[in-house]
Design a protein around this motif. Sequence first.
Motif, PDB file in Angstrom:
ATOM      1  N   MET A   1       0.843  -1.201   0.000  1.00  0.00           N
ATOM      2  CA  MET A   1       0.000   0.000   0.000  1.00  0.00           C
ATOM      3  C   MET A   1       0.874   1.246   0.000  1.00  0.00           C
ATOM      4  N   GLU A   9      -4.631   6.897   0.939  1.00  0.00           N
ATOM      5  CA  GLU A   9      -3.964   5.617   0.759  1.00  0.00           C
ATOM      6  C   GLU A   9      -4.387   4.936  -0.538  1.00  0.00           C
ATOM      7  N   LEU A  10      -3.504   4.058  -1.018  1.00  0.00           N
ATOM      8  CA  LEU A  10      -3.770   3.260  -2.213  1.00  0.00           C
ATOM      9  C   LEU A  10      -3.382   1.820  -1.928  1.00  0.00           C
ATOM     10  N   SER A  11      -4.325   0.898  -2.054  1.00  0.00           N
ATOM     11  CA  SER A  11      -3.968  -0.513  -1.935  1.00  0.00           C
ATOM     12  C   SER A  11      -3.305  -0.971  -3.230  1.00  0.00           C
ATOM     13  N   SER A  12      -2.640  -2.112  -3.188  1.00  0.00           N
ATOM     14  CA  SER A  12      -1.984  -2.626  -4.392  1.00  0.00           C
ATOM     15  C   SER A  12      -3.004  -2.949  -5.482  1.00  0.00           C
ATOM     16  N   VAL A  13      -4.169  -3.446  -5.088  1.00  0.00           N
ATOM     17  CA  VAL A  13      -5.216  -3.760  -6.070  1.00  0.00           C
ATOM     18  C   VAL A  13      -5.701  -2.487  -6.760  1.00  0.00           C
ATOM     19  N   ARG A  14      -5.928  -1.444  -5.962  1.00  0.00           N
ATOM     20  CA  ARG A  14      -6.375  -0.175  -6.519  1.00  0.00           C
ATOM     21  C   ARG A  14      -5.287   0.449  -7.396  1.00  0.00           C
ATOM     22  N   ARG A  47       2.089   9.295  -4.524  1.00  0.00           N
ATOM     23  CA  ARG A  47       1.098   8.368  -5.089  1.00  0.00           C
ATOM     24  C   ARG A  47       0.837   8.686  -6.552  1.00  0.00           C
ATOM     25  N   ARG A 157       4.820  -8.452   6.726  1.00  0.00           N
ATOM     26  CA  ARG A 157       4.174  -7.178   6.403  1.00  0.00           C
ATOM     27  C   ARG A 157       4.729  -6.081   7.310  1.00  0.00           C
ATOM     28  N   THR A 186       3.756  -1.435   3.473  1.00  0.00           N
ATOM     29  CA  THR A 186       2.959  -0.212   3.461  1.00  0.00           C
ATOM     30  C   THR A 186       3.939   0.948   3.515  1.00  0.00           C
ATOM     31  N   ARG A 188       4.677   4.809   3.659  1.00  0.00           N
ATOM     32  CA  ARG A 188       4.066   6.084   4.047  1.00  0.00           C
ATOM     33  C   ARG A 188       5.058   7.224   3.842  1.00  0.00           C
TER      34      ARG A 188
END
Length: 475
Positions: A1, A9-14, A47, A157, A186, A188
């Motif tokens: 992420m 935030e951005l998930s990997s899928v998104r 992002r 993780r 993740t 940040r």
Amino acid sequence: MLADTAGGELSSVRLLDLVRRGAFRLHAEGVRRGGFVAVDTTSLTWREVAIGYLSVVWLGAAAVLTAGEVSERSARELADVSVLVRGAGRRSAGPAWLCVEELIAAGGHFGAPLAEPDDLLDIVFTSGTTGSPKPVASRHTQWTGLVRPEILASQVRRVVAHTGIPVGVSGGLHGVLLHHLARGVTSRCAPTAAALAASCRDHPADELHLTPHAASGVARVVAPREPWARRVVIIRVVGGPVPEAVAQALAERFTRARVVSVYALTEGGAALCVKVVGGGHRDSVGRPVAGTEVRVLDADGRELPAGEVGELAVRASGTAPLAYFRDESMNRDWFPGGWARSGDLGFVDPGGEVRLVGRVKELIFLRGGRLPPEYVEEILFRRIPEEVEFAVAGVPTAGGWDRIAVFLRGSDSSPEIGEAKRRLADMTGPFRPQIVRVVPEIPRAPFGKPLRRVLTQDLVTSVDQVTRRPTADSP
């Protein structure tokens, strides 16, 4: 992420969904494999840079990362840039202009990625610490060797917080963005040390990735024994040595963390030297990691034996060398035999540690020898109030040794500046500065290194610039 304090935030899928949307739109704009698309990193968040960059390379095109008008103009002169991805508030003449919102607007999703291993991946400009930024070209295959082990080894993780490392240079793009994506952490991003500390109080991190300048800022804004700091196990510092006083302050605040310093060059690609701060020699940049080779060269480019001082050169074994984009003359000079010259003087000691003497263009020539400005800064850290930001540089004199110049950031009317000037005036010995100047800002390169040539340019006369340096036998 991926996450940043500017926009959520951005998930990997998104992220994958948005990248395929972006590739679809770029393809509709005429971008094809082998083309060039500029990505303006100064007007985009981390992002947004990730979305724009990955959309470009998905098509097999090369992303040209720019950081303002100078590099943007250079990019247009160097390559046939067909599209420019910028922030929503900036428009310019030239190629087709897209903001990220337009890039990812509903329209379709591109299919499988078109890039091949030997395709050009990106063009990234060097930091320009000692000269003009230069464009360095990378190919996909030159970075897959770095990220593949991370993908295979990534089982835990983790949350990694970072600040001070710009995405527009190799250390940010390849060393942070691609590295973090490969690890599946993740990631940040915070714009300042204070913002990073505030973010970590709400979202504790396992690792911090910083520049030396950002590390100094974090040490100032994080109080000892803050609860979140006990979770941090690694502090990775890139872009320069960690001053001893900063390392000590970090150790007091992050009691479980190892501070690791990383030595790397934009031109060196995946070649790295790594050192655990607090161990070994103070002038050491550590040992080469697996897959990295280091040589020491004399003025004629011949390899020197261990222990002798010369220019450091590095390469990542098993991959083709990086190169300056479309500049064969520079490539012959700076990439001899596939090795990347660093511009740094150093040597390899009997234990295999790479010891740094300093940058060729920044060394201060004193009667007792030549010293890097960082060495003098370490000494002055103990003198100058910790809230005062400063930098040191050498100023040549006609026919003599260099003068030590100290630049203090602030105002002459500030009590802290007055105290700093008093303490410097009371110094004795060889490191007492001959020049003390107060400046409103200390200009810095992308990694936070002081631009010493800019600070001293009005102190150096044309006569000084061409004066031959004194030798050890000079009177």
